[in-house]
Design a protein around this motif. Structure first.
Motif, PDB file in Angstrom:
ATOM      1  N   MET A 319     -35.798  44.845   7.583  1.00 35.15           N
ATOM      2  CA  MET A 319     -35.764  46.284   7.855  1.00 35.15           C
ATOM      3  C   MET A 319     -35.897  46.563   9.348  1.00 35.15           C
ATOM      4  N   LEU A 320     -36.961  46.023   9.914  1.00 30.98           N
ATOM      5  CA  LEU A 320     -37.244  46.281  11.329  1.00 30.98           C
ATOM      6  C   LEU A 320     -36.194  45.642  12.236  1.00 30.98           C
ATOM      7  N   GLY A 321     -35.804  44.407  11.907  1.00 32.93           N
ATOM      8  CA  GLY A 321     -34.838  43.709  12.734  1.00 32.93           C
ATOM      9  C   GLY A 321     -33.502  44.430  12.799  1.00 32.93           C
ATOM     10  N   LEU A 322     -33.044  44.927  11.644  1.00 28.67           N
ATOM     11  CA  LEU A 322     -31.777  45.669  11.633  1.00 28.67           C
ATOM     12  C   LEU A 322     -31.883  46.949  12.445  1.00 28.67           C
ATOM     13  N   ALA A 323     -32.958  47.714  12.184  1.00 28.48           N
ATOM     14  CA  ALA A 323     -33.080  49.030  12.815  1.00 28.48           C
ATOM     15  C   ALA A 323     -33.246  48.917  14.326  1.00 28.48           C
ATOM     16  N   VAL A 324     -34.237  48.148  14.768  1.00 33.99           N
ATOM     17  CA  VAL A 324     -34.470  48.083  16.211  1.00 33.99           C
ATOM     18  C   VAL A 324     -33.411  47.233  16.904  1.00 33.99           C
ATOM     19  N   GLY A 325     -32.845  46.252  16.188  1.00 35.33           N
ATOM     20  CA  GLY A 325     -31.796  45.443  16.786  1.00 35.33           C
ATOM     21  C   GLY A 325     -30.594  46.283  17.168  1.00 35.33           C
ATOM     22  N   ILE A 326     -30.199  47.196  16.280  1.00 29.97           N
ATOM     23  CA  ILE A 326     -29.089  48.097  16.593  1.00 29.97           C
ATOM     24  C   ILE A 326     -29.482  49.050  17.716  1.00 29.97           C
ATOM     25  N   ASP A 327     -30.666  49.624  17.615  1.00 31.97           N
ATOM     26  CA  ASP A 327     -31.091  50.617  18.600  1.00 31.97           C
ATOM     27  C   ASP A 327     -31.241  50.024  19.994  1.00 31.97           C
ATOM     28  N   TYR A 328     -31.875  48.852  20.096  1.00 33.33           N
ATOM     29  CA  TYR A 328     -32.109  48.272  21.417  1.00 33.33           C
ATOM     30  C   TYR A 328     -30.790  47.911  22.104  1.00 33.33           C
ATOM     31  N   SER A 329     -29.873  47.341  21.356  1.00 34.50           N
ATOM     32  CA  SER A 329     -28.561  47.049  21.941  1.00 34.50           C
ATOM     33  C   SER A 329     -27.844  48.328  22.326  1.00 34.50           C
ATOM     34  N   LEU A 330     -27.998  49.356  21.486  1.00 34.62           N
ATOM     35  CA  LEU A 330     -27.344  50.636  21.767  1.00 34.62           C
ATOM     36  C   LEU A 330     -27.846  51.236  23.070  1.00 34.62           C
ATOM     37  N   PHE A 331     -29.135  51.151  23.347  1.00 39.77           N
ATOM     38  CA  PHE A 331     -29.679  51.720  24.581  1.00 39.77           C
ATOM     39  C   PHE A 331     -29.044  51.060  25.816  1.00 39.77           C
ATOM     40  N   ILE A 332     -28.894  49.734  25.762  1.00 30.68           N
ATOM     41  CA  ILE A 332     -28.296  49.022  26.899  1.00 30.68           C
ATOM     42  C   ILE A 332     -26.807  49.341  27.006  1.00 30.68           C
ATOM     43  N   ILE A 333     -26.113  49.329  25.870  1.00 34.53           N
ATOM     44  CA  ILE A 333     -24.675  49.618  25.867  1.00 34.53           C
ATOM     45  C   ILE A 333     -24.412  51.042  26.332  1.00 34.53           C
TER      46      ILE A 333
END
Length: 814
Positions: A319-333
């Motif tokens: 749960m956490l890995g999917l959610a924050v993994g997408i969000d953290y990459s999104l912030f950099i992108i």
């Protein structure tokens, strides 16, 4: 840190294939570790040093034959009462079950019920015969007394009187034997009276319960044992008989990834496509998240061979890995895309985005990791392990974000932008001008504050009625065999049979079997006299008669309030009559103890997290006011989320919408777990929005204008990130597992109210009302606080943007 991330981003972009290959190898290594060392996950939720655990350990010492777990097979006749042929077929099948590896013994319900009935009839008949025998002895005594009187009156000699004395002795011996037999039968009758409501076949003969004793604990049963047991009835079905199994037999580890979770990912992809305008750009965060989840989840599950890991633990990591993994990459992108639109070169933009937004990602990830690791302070081992595994998945997500993201960005080049944006950058299309930020008014800000606080408090009201426990068969899907078994037992035998209690009593020394039985009767009757007790049956005593065990059947089910009160009232009875010390165990008692322990640990953990929140935010924002209102906002969103969980999963509001077929108590570790997770995610959004406000204010914007400038700069990406998190967590709301569904809802709803109500409405409105005072910090504190530079402003000064044909200038972050 920012400079290090800048260099990592530059190196990753230049050596993209090497970085990607390295992560593929890491993913393969995690998979190999799981294959080699992964063990069996457990559905048991246990805590050492609770009353139930102590009694269970004592039970295992004194009654080793009962140390294993047990399960229930429920038979229902589909057309009236069981026929003789059906009873015989069930008996034969149960004989096969007894031969399954891992099964210690099986109780045939029809044989048991027949023996119980025969025993009751024999006891009644025996008492009648004894009474008749005593009546005969009374008549014989009357005759003997008359004969003695006559002999004495006639002056009989000693020989005649001696014969009468012998007859008297024979009568006395016969009476003593009958009295002893009557006492024994009366004791048996007394014990049978307290156990009268315990049946194995229903009164109407349409349902039967077979108890299965296992050599291992129920929660540690192998899949082979379960499959072997159920296979007996699946391979050779009994005509006209429905067979269902209790959760101990049919319950399994919930699936790690299902349809609901896949739908959540699809929604996240749609949000990314809408926001980024390109399939390539939308695919990068999801790819990063999947890599991070694969590494984190498999690495965590590889530990399940050496530590006891609950089935929820890796699912939480996913749960956490999917959610924050997408969000953290999104912030950099998102930062990289914005810089490309501002005219940055690809080689310039990637490392700068990694050093600025990547720095914020590392800091935000660190707050989540600290909050999750802090779960270990609760003193609850399984919860601490869940926090540790979740933290591990967050660390992997951060590492993927700051290494794999720049590598992939280097490979895709400017295709991370949509066609219109690429045309605008190349000078072939119109350039969109940002709209001027719209400021709050004082009345508008007051209205937002009042409406937000009142709304959140209303949402939090149901949390006042929070009840904690673990799911049982009644909360399973109505088409599941566990639910069918639970309901059949409740209807035919009483709800309490689904969760009987075990009572262990210390007995004083006994001179003989009769005295031991008398002690057992005293305990059994004292237990039976308690409110909400339907039946009490002695299980047995140890070899020296110093310890006895009893089965206590409550009136209601294992998760009911009355059963919870009964457990506490039984413990308050000890010592019974000042003589018998007792302890209470059983699955229902264990769940109640775990829930109590977690409820006691929650306030301490909440204080730790609140204190942590204040420290982190003071460091980041160099303010007293902002950390206080941000932390109070988190507390409001937490209790609002908890209120939503209670309203839906305990009260049953909107039950049809969320698939709640049987409302009941809330998962006992959810409130504590929610504190750590929601705190970490709330701090993420506070950092990305608040740092923009702080930056605008530091660059000279008036305090109130800085609020709306920071909000405008971060609102789009935080909105997308929050929607993605809600979608990912929301996918778990429709899991087949009753344990997973409320966790998914709590996190999704918590993110919803925290991101859109607290962070984007309440906090900006409160900061507008405070004006310049929002950024006040005592000078002595300002001097001793380190400069954490979350947004990497110093990095931008060291690596200024150079426009073609122009002098170097500082990068514009607006």
């Amino acid at each position: 840190m920012a400079e290090l991330l800048f260099r990592i981003g530059r190196l990753a972009a230049r050596r993209a294939k090497t970085v990607i290959a390295a992560w593929v190898l890491v993913l393969a290594a995690a998979g190999a570790a799981y294959a080699l060392w992964g063990g069996t996950l457990t559905t048991a939720i246990t805590i050492p040093d609770i009353p139930t655990a102590e009694v269970t350990d004592r039970l295992a010492e004194e009654f080793p034959e009962a140390a294993g777990g047990s399960g229930t097979i429920v038979f229902q006749a589909e057309d009236g009462a069981f026929s003789a042929e059906q009873q015989e077929a069930i008996g034969k099948a149960l004989t096969e079950v007894a031969d399954v590896e891992g099964v210690e013994g099986v109780m045939d319900p029809f044989t048991t019920e027949a023996e119980r009935s025969t025993q009751a009839e024999a006891m009644t008949s025996g008492l009648s015969q004894i009474e008749a025998g005593l009546d005969e002895l009374d008549a014989g005594q009357a005759e003997l007394d008359a004969a003695r009187q006559g002999a004495e009156a006639a002056g009989a000699d000693g020989e005649a009187l001696a014969e009468l004395d012998a007859q008297q002795a024979a009568l006395d011996q016969g009476r003593a034997e009958l009295e002893a037999q009557r006492t024994q039968l009366e004791q048996g009758a007394a014990l049978m009276a307290t156990a009268a409501e315990i049946r194995t076949v229903s009164e109407d003969g349409t349902a039967a319960i077979a108890s299965v004793q296992f050599s291992e604990e129920s929660m540690s049963l192998s899949d082979e044992t379960k499959a072997g047991l159920t296979g007996v009835f699946e391979d050779d079905p009994i005509e006209g008989v429905q067979v269902d199994y209790s959760t101990e037999i049919a319950g399994g580890v919930p699936e790690v990834f299902g349809v609901g979770e896949a739908i959540g990912l699809v929604v996240a992809a749609v949000v990314l496509i809408v926001m980024l305008g390109t399939l390539i750009g939308a695919g990068l965060p999801i790819l990063n998240a999947l890599v991070g989840v694969g590494v984190g989840a498999m690495a965590a599950m590889s530990l399940s061979g050496v530590v006891e890991m609950t089935s929820v633990t890796p699912i939480l990591g996913i749960m956490l890995g999917l959610a924050v993994g997408i969000d953290y990459s999104l912030f950099i992108i998102n930062r990289h895309r914005r810089q490309l639109k501002d005219g940055y070169d690809l080689e310039e933009s990637i490392p700068l985005a990694n050093g600025t937004s990547g720095n914020a990602v590392v800091f935000a990830g660190a707050t989540v990791v600290i909050a999750l690791l802090a779960l270990n302070v609760t003193g609850v081992p399984f919860l601490g392990l869940m926090g540790t595994v979740g933290a591990m998945c967050i660390v992997v997500a951060v590492l993927v974000a700051v290494t794999l993201t720049p590598a992939l960005l280097g490979l895709v080049g400017k295709r991370v932008l949509g066609r219109k944006d690429r045309a605008a950058v190349a000078g072939d299309g119109p350039v969109k001008k940002p709209k001027a930020p719209r400021q709050f008014t004082v009345l508008g800000a007051i209205g937002i504050v009042v409406a937000s606080v009142v709304g959140l408090l209303i949402l939090a009201i149901p949390a006042l009625d929070l009840r904690l426990n673990l799911p049982d068969g009644s909360t399973e899907a109505h088409d599941s065999t566990q639910y069918q078994a639970y309901e059949a037992v409740s209807e035919s035998f009483g709800a309490g049979v689904n969760g009987p209690l075990l009572v262990v009593a210390d007995l004083p020394p006994s001179a003989d079997e009769a005295e031991l039985t008398a002690h057992q009767i005293a305990v059994a009757q004292a237990l039976f006299e308690q409110d909400d007790v339907v039946a009490v049956a002695p299980i047995g005593a140890n070899e020296d008669g110093s310890v006895a065990a009893f089965q206590v059947v409550p009136e209601d089910g294992p998760t009911s309030e009355s059963t919870e009160e009964l457990v506490h009232s039984l413990r308050d009875l000890s010592p019974i009559d000042g003589v018998y010390d007792i302890g209470v165990a059983g699955s229902a008692s264990g769940n109640i103890d775990v829930s109590d322990k977690l409820a006691d640990a929650l306030p301490l953990y909440l204080v730790v997290v609140v204190g942590l929140s204040l420290i982190i935010l003071v460091l980041v924002f160099r303010s007293i006011y902002v950390p206080v209102i941000a932390t109070l906002g988190f507390i409001l969103s937490y209790f609002a989320a908890l209120g939503g969980v209670v309203a839906i999963y305990q009260w049953g509001w909107l039950a049809g919408v969320f698939g709640v077929e049987s409302p009941g108590p809330i998962l006992n570790f959810l409130p504590t777990l929610l504190v750590g997770i929601l705190f970490g995610l709330a701090m993420d959004y506070m950092l990305f929005l608040g740092s923009g406000m702080r930056e605008a204010y530091a660059h000279g914007a008036p305090a109130r204008l800085a609020v709306v400038q920071g909000l405008q700069a971060g609102r789009a990406v935080v909105t997308a990130a929050a929607i993605i998190m809600i979608a990912v967590f929301g996918g778990f709301m429709f899991s087949h597992s009753a344990m997973i569904r409320p966790i998914g809802f709590a996190m999704a709803f918590g993110v919803l109210v925290d991101a859109f109500v607290v962070r984007m409405l309440l906090i900006p409105a409160l900061m507008h009302l405070a004006g310049d005072k929002a950024w006040w910090l005592p000078k002595w504190l300002d001097r001793i606080l380190p400069d954490v530079d979350v947004e990497g402003a110093s990095l931008e000064r060291r690596h200024p943007h150079v426009e073609h044909g122009a002098e170097p200038v500082a990068a514009d972050k607006g």
